[in-house]
Design a protein around this motif. Structure first.
Motif, PDB file in Angstrom:
ATOM      1  N   TYR A  15      36.340  30.706  52.592  1.00 52.44           N
ATOM      2  CA  TYR A  15      37.280  31.034  51.584  1.00 52.44           C
ATOM      3  C   TYR A  15      37.853  29.355  51.350  1.00 52.44           C
ATOM      4  N   HIS A  16      37.673  29.563  49.147  1.00 51.80           N
ATOM      5  CA  HIS A  16      38.494  28.083  48.855  1.00 51.80           C
ATOM      6  C   HIS A  16      39.574  28.659  48.681  1.00 51.80           C
ATOM      7  N   ALA A  17      41.298  27.861  49.048  1.00 51.16           N
ATOM      8  CA  ALA A  17      42.205  28.959  49.271  1.00 51.16           C
ATOM      9  C   ALA A  17      43.125  28.351  47.827  1.00 51.16           C
ATOM     10  N   THR A  38      43.749  30.686  61.488  1.00 47.99           N
ATOM     11  CA  THR A  38      43.096  30.632  59.647  1.00 47.99           C
ATOM     12  C   THR A  38      41.584  31.176  59.552  1.00 47.99           C
ATOM     13  N   ARG A  71      41.084  31.084  45.968  1.00 50.56           N
ATOM     14  CA  ARG A  71      41.712  32.137  46.808  1.00 50.56           C
ATOM     15  C   ARG A  71      39.977  33.120  46.010  1.00 50.56           C
ATOM     16  N   ARG A 131      33.704  22.311  56.502  1.00 50.13           N
ATOM     17  CA  ARG A 131      35.163  21.660  55.866  1.00 50.13           C
ATOM     18  C   ARG A 131      35.418  20.823  55.134  1.00 50.13           C
TER      19      ARG A 131
END
Length: 85
Positions: free
Chosen positions: A58-60, A37, A63, A85
């Motif tokens: 990255y902030h899913a 990932t 996005r 995290r």
């Protein structure tokens, strides 16, 4: 960043603690965890005669990449990504 003065992470940073750095452009690397990932980016830039490293997570959900900070060493920037995290 100056295109004439490329910065490369130390060879020991390519794989460390289960994280991989994969080139994503000049002076930019994707940080990938053990599961494959993408967790963020590590960017290098020159500040006078020195090199600084920017950690971006990255902030899913949104996005986007969020700036976590700027560091004097790539190891510190990678640690910031690992522990944020």
């Amino acid at each position: 960043m100056s295109s004439t003065a490329l910065v490369h992470p130390p060879q020991s940073m390519i794989t460390t603690s289960g994280y991989r750095l994969v080139s994503a452009g000049p002076q930019l690397w994707r940080v990938i965890d053990r599961a494959g990932t993408i967790i963020g980016h590590l960017a290098a830039y020159r500040l006078g005669d020195a090199v600084r490293y920017r950690a971006r997570r990255y902030h899913a959900a949104t996005r986007i990449l969020r700036d976590l900070g700027e560091f004097w060493s790539p190891e510190d920037a990678l640690d910031c990504l690992r522990y944020s995290r």
